[in-house]
Motif scaffolding. Structure first.
Motif, PDB file in Angstrom:
ATOM      1  N   ALA A   1      -2.745  -3.915   1.568  1.00  0.00           N
ATOM      2  CA  ALA A   1      -2.781  -3.526   0.159  1.00  0.00           C
ATOM      3  C   ALA A   1      -1.966  -2.249  -0.011  1.00  0.00           C
ATOM      4  CB  ALA A   1      -4.215  -3.311  -0.288  1.00  0.00           C
TER       5      ALA A   1
ATOM      6  N   THR B   1      -3.570  -2.322 -11.577  1.00  0.00           N
ATOM      7  CA  THR B   1      -2.931  -2.790 -10.359  1.00  0.00           C
ATOM      8  C   THR B   1      -3.581  -2.162  -9.135  1.00  0.00           C
ATOM      9  OG1 THR B   1      -0.850  -2.956 -11.577  1.00  0.00           O
ATOM     10  CG2 THR B   1      -0.720  -3.063  -9.189  1.00  0.00           C
ATOM     11  N   ARG B   2      -3.888  -0.858  -9.240  1.00  0.00           N
ATOM     12  CA  ARG B   2      -4.557  -0.210  -8.109  1.00  0.00           C
ATOM     13  C   ARG B   2      -5.907  -0.868  -7.834  1.00  0.00           C
ATOM     14  NH1 ARG B   2      -4.141   6.127  -9.352  1.00  0.00           N
ATOM     15  NH2 ARG B   2      -3.863   5.351 -11.453  1.00  0.00           N
TER      16      ARG B   2
ATOM     17  N   GLN C   1      -5.296  -4.162  -6.041  1.00  0.00           N
ATOM     18  CA  GLN C   1      -4.879  -3.950  -4.660  1.00  0.00           C
ATOM     19  C   GLN C   1      -6.051  -3.480  -3.803  1.00  0.00           C
ATOM     20  OE1 GLN C   1      -1.590  -4.252  -3.019  1.00  0.00           O
ATOM     21  NE2 GLN C   1      -1.571  -5.679  -4.725  1.00  0.00           N
TER      22      GLN C   1
ATOM     23  N   HIS D   1       0.807  -6.820  -9.389  1.00  0.00           N
ATOM     24  CA  HIS D   1      -0.113  -7.161  -8.300  1.00  0.00           C
ATOM     25  C   HIS D   1       0.371  -8.415  -7.572  1.00  0.00           C
ATOM     26  CE1 HIS D   1      -3.793  -7.993  -6.101  1.00  0.00           C
ATOM     27  NE2 HIS D   1      -3.823  -9.185  -6.656  1.00  0.00           N
TER      28      HIS D   1
ATOM     29  N   LEU E   1       3.432  -7.450  -5.424  1.00  0.00           N
ATOM     30  CA  LEU E   1       3.033  -6.686  -4.246  1.00  0.00           C
ATOM     31  C   LEU E   1       2.379  -7.594  -3.206  1.00  0.00           C
ATOM     32  CD1 LEU E   1       1.572  -3.496  -5.970  1.00  0.00           C
ATOM     33  CD2 LEU E   1       3.624  -3.596  -4.550  1.00  0.00           C
ATOM     34  N   THR E   2       1.541  -8.504  -3.670  1.00  0.00           N
ATOM     35  CA  THR E   2       0.852  -9.403  -2.745  1.00  0.00           C
ATOM     36  C   THR E   2       1.833 -10.355  -2.076  1.00  0.00           C
ATOM     37  OG1 THR E   2      -1.114  -9.270  -4.137  1.00  0.00           O
ATOM     38  CG2 THR E   2      -1.021 -11.069  -2.543  1.00  0.00           C
TER      39      THR E   2
END
Length: 856
Positions: free
Chosen positions: A215, A225-226, A229, A487, A490-491
């Motif tokens: 993450a 988003t944080r 994650q 998100h 990032l994933t």
């Protein structure tokens, strides 16, 4: 408390002392709760606030304010709880409990019964310190005020707030230095801290390739988003999290280890080494509540010099001892708005108190000075109302982190519309619509989220935007969509779910891994395809990259027997139906399918198809033989300990004595009487080999406990290894007939399983060792609980060398339980040292006996 240079320093101090006196008369309690991370300070503030009729808490982060808002809302209800930040405002009418960022917190506490300021040590922060200092000095609750922060704040708080009550809280868990570790050696549930976006991406990419992913948490991410994650990490979908130093401020994670990828950062002026207090704030994320944590550095990092803690830094972090804060940054919080010149003078005024230092020029003041120097702006800002409004526009946060020049241009464009009144709803909707696009890479989406946060802040102002509520809702919805897209990006980039599943299960018991053979011979691990079977050969997924391929091959090798047995079971069942082993053969109902012929070992016989199946065409017959062989391997899996004995007996390195014992154990189904085991000839250095093979050397028997279970005993009987009577359930104690079943030892008229008999002997020897003398007591309850009758238990104990003494009767006229029976022990005759051949013992008292004494 407002301080304007030299004019009001003394008066302010006097008024402050007077305020303390007044607060004491009204029973308002001013208290500071100080200590390191993981001391429960924030939890205490929530409890204290919920015990009052109203309250407000100021936090350093919007994310933390939102987290506590959800907790308080669950306790007090939606109608009583409000969330107030620069970009978001959820404030029901009549809300009594406010959860705010420090900037959005009312300066005077908002006339609440309880007021708290979290992370008050940020008053020494260069960028935001003056905000926290102002709240520390002025925000007060009617009944109670709580300041939460690091212990380093104590001296300056005592000086600024005379009479304040200070309490320190110890950390719940221990924080220990663990040294430097390579990325590949990081333990699960670790957080890696970096100080640049480039380094965060690099570390996360490495973890994706070798550990399945991580993450990512950065200050530039939106709170949504944080949260998403962090949820990846908290749910266990990934075991690692990579973050900037934003992780050190209020994010409560289940982290067991924090690894620093660097120990220096750019603070807006220069590249500098972190202070021990800053290091501790980040390292303190390791270990939550009663769970201890560790911290260290990331070995092999290329961040400019070796990444190593000094001994002094390690000592300071482990023992929570840091240099005290002596000065807080201050800036006039209530400047005069008569003119731009007077506003600037007040904002740049210097305090006269030793504990306060003028705040470094923040970006809002830099923007004000830049625009005030432009005649095109300064000329129209003349009235106090215009000066105030202009200063409020300059205070718009630089969410995009573009610096003074670019942010000034944005404020200048914004002021052209605000100077005339309001921003039009169509104009704001168009700007939001331009940003509400989810296409693009990670950096692009981060830039749009930062820009939309600026518009969310603008839409929260009460006098800036027409149709404010509608525009604020649009901005929040756009931010939520962009956050979801970010998100996802990032994933996709930093989490390889298939590799994560494989890495988390490598090294664990194969039975714990959910491996499946799907239709079409596809092999999946935790639902993720890793390859397929061609016949009985595993072929790795062709779409896997090089790193995944290695992991998948390793996982397949571990679970291939299981997969092949499953496929063989399906094939055999479709061809022959249900099979069973009996009388040394494989049967389908009453029809014999194959004979079990001797193989390399007795536990691994080979199959010989019957004549009827031998007439199949060679291809079909070969396929069926291969499937039957895999089926048989799975069916005989309980005999793995016996197979290990036989394989070890074939190894010349074991030595002839050990090989003889192993062959005897294998021949007798894993149990042999001690007198027939030949233990006297086995060297002591060979005993560890026997223990590794699972061989137990007992007082009366040598046996393999794993072969005393019903499944292996039944299989040994069915394939003809053990001809003795079979016990289907292997009870602890059974009646003894003429022939004792395999795995049992006779005990009078009963028989007891050899491993439980050994348990009785060990308990008696433990009692003997504790007594320290020749006589001792034996707990008869253990034998009784197994079902062994007292007379039969006595016979069994005698076989092992235990001898009961005479029971002592109670004195005449005495009442009570009988005296405990005392036992003695002497090694059984078979274990005594045999007399040496050619030597006879001289009769006591004879001349030869006296001569022998002289010789000795």
């Amino acid at each position: 408390m407002a301080i304007r240079g030299n004019r009001v320093a003394a008066a302010a101090l006097d008024s402050h002392i007077a305020a303390i006196v007044i607060s004491s008369r009204t029973d308002s309690r001013l208290r500071a709760v100080l200590g390191p991370t993981n001391t429960g300070k924030t939890h205490l503030a929530i409890e204290r606030m919920c015990g009052h009729s109203s309250g407000a808490i100021g936090f350093p982060l919007r994310l933390l304010a939102r987290e506590v808002y959800d907790k308080v809302r669950a306790i007090k209800g939606d109608a009583a709880t409000a969330l107030i930040t620069g970009e978001e405002r959820i404030e029901p009418p009549g809300a009594r409990y406010l959860l705010c960022t420090a900037e959005a917190m009312p300066r005077d506490g908002g006339d609440k019964a309880f007021v708290a300021l979290d992370e008050a040590q940020l008053s020494a922060d260069r960028e935001r310190g003056h905000i926290f200092t102002d709240r520390l000095l002025n925000a007060r609750g009617r009944e109670e005020t709580l300041l939460l922060g690091a212990a380093t704040l104590e001296p300056v708080v005592k000086a600024l707030l005379p009479g304040i009550e200070i309490s320190e809280r110890p950390r719940f868990s221990t924080l220990t230095h663990a040294g430097a570790r390579k990325l590949s050696r990081l333990p699960p549930r670790s957080a890696v801290v970096a100080f640049s976006i480039e380094q965060v991406y690099a570390v996360a990419e490495m973890l994706r390739r070798f550990r399945g992913g991580a993450a990512v948490v950065m200050g530039a991410l939106s709170p949504e988003t944080r949260n998403r994650q962090v949820e990846l990490f908290q749910n266990g979908e990934v075991d690692y999290i990579v973050a900037t130093d934003a992780i050190g401020m209020g994010l409560n994670l289940d982290v067991s280890h924090v690894a620093f990828a660097a120990l220096s950062k750019f603070d807006g002026i220069r590249q500098r080494r972190l202070t021990p207090a800053e290091m501790a704030q980040i390292a303190g994320r390791a270990g939550r509540h009663q769970q201890d944590g560790t911290f260290g550095t990331l070995a092999g990092s290329r961040s400019g010099g070796p990444v190593e803690f000094t001994e002094d830094e390690v000592f300071a972090i482990e023992n929570h001892r840091f240099a005290p804060i002596t000065r807080l940054f201050w800036r006039e919080a209530e400047p005069r708005f008569d003119s731009l010149g007077l506003l600037l003078a007040d904002l740049e005024a210097r305090p006269d108190m030793d504990q306060l230092a003028p705040a470094p020029e923040a970006i809002d003041l830099a923007v004000l000075k830049r625009l005030a120097g432009d005649p095109g702006f300064a000329g129209g800002v003349t009235t106090p109302g215009m000066v105030r409004r202009f200063w409020e526009a300059c205070q718009l946060p630089d969410f995009r982190q573009q610096g003074v020049e670019m942010h000034s241009r944005f404020i200048a464009r914004l002021w052209r519309d605000l100077r005339e009144g309001y921003l039009g709803a169509d104009y704001v909707a168009a700007r939001i619509g331009e940003l509400d696009r989810t296409q693009g890479d990670i950096d692009t989406l981060q830039g749009r989220i930062a820009a939309i946060r600026s518009w969310a802040y603008i839409c929260q102002r009460p006098d800036w935007v027409l149709a404010r509520d509608e525009m604020a809702a649009r901005a929040r919805a756009a931010e939520a969509r962009l956050s979801d897209a970010l998100h996802q990006r990032l994933t996709e980039r930093f989490v390889n779910r298939r590799t994560a599943v494989l890495m988390k299960t490598m090294g664990k018991d194969a039975g714990l891994l959910r491996v499946a053979l799907e239709d079409g011979d596809q092999v999946t691990v935790e639902g993720h395809p890793i390859g397929h079977l061609e016949g009985f050969r595993f072929v790795v997924d062709a779409t896997a990259d090089q790193e995944d391929r290695k992991l998948m091959l390793a996982a397949a090798e571990r679970h291939l027997p299981q997969l092949l047995a499953e496929k063989a079971q399906k094939l055999v069942h479709s061809e022959l139906g249900d099979l069973r082993i009996a009388q040394g053969a494989v049967w389908r109902g009453e029809q014999c399918v194959a004979r079990l012929e001797p193989g390399k070992t007795r536990a691994s016989p080979r199959l010989e198809l019957t004549k009827e199946l031998g007439k199949l065409d060679p291809a079909h017959r070969s396929r069926l033989e291969e499937a039957l062989a895999h089926w048989l391997e799975g069916a005989l899996a309980p005999l793995a300990p016996l197979n290990a004995l036989e394989q070890a007996a074939l190894d010349p390195e074991a030595g002839s004595e050990v090989r003889a014992l192993l062959l005897t154990l294998a021949d007798r189904g894993g149990t042999v009487h001690r007198e027939a085991a030949g233990l006297a000839q086995i060297p002591k250095e060979k005993r560890p080999l026997l223990r590794r093979l699972g061989v137990m050397i007992g007082a009366l028997d040598v046996f393999v406990p794993a072969l005393l279970k019903p499944a292996p005993r039944k299989l040994m009987h069915l394939i003809g290894i053990d001809k003795r009577p079979l016990r289907e359930t292997m009870e602890a104690v059974i009646p003894a007939g003429k022939q004792v079943p395999a795995g049992y030892r006779r005990a009078g008229k009963q028989a007891i399983r050899v491993d439980l008999a050994e348990k009785l002997f060990r308990a008696a020897h433990d009692s003997r060792a504790k007594s320290g003398g020749r006589q001792f007591t034996v707990d008869s309850a253990l034998a009784t609980s197994m079902g062994l009758l007292p007379d039969n238990a006595g016979r069994l104990m005698r076989d092992a060398g235990f001898r009961p003494g005479n029971s002592r009767a109670l004195p005449e006229g005495a009442f009570g339980p009988p005296a405990p029976l005392l036992w003695s022990w002497r090694a059984p005759r078979k274990d005594r040292r045999p007399p040496q051949p050619g030597r006879t013992q001289a009769r006591e008292g004879s001349a030869f006996a006296e001569l022998a004494k002289l010789v000795r």
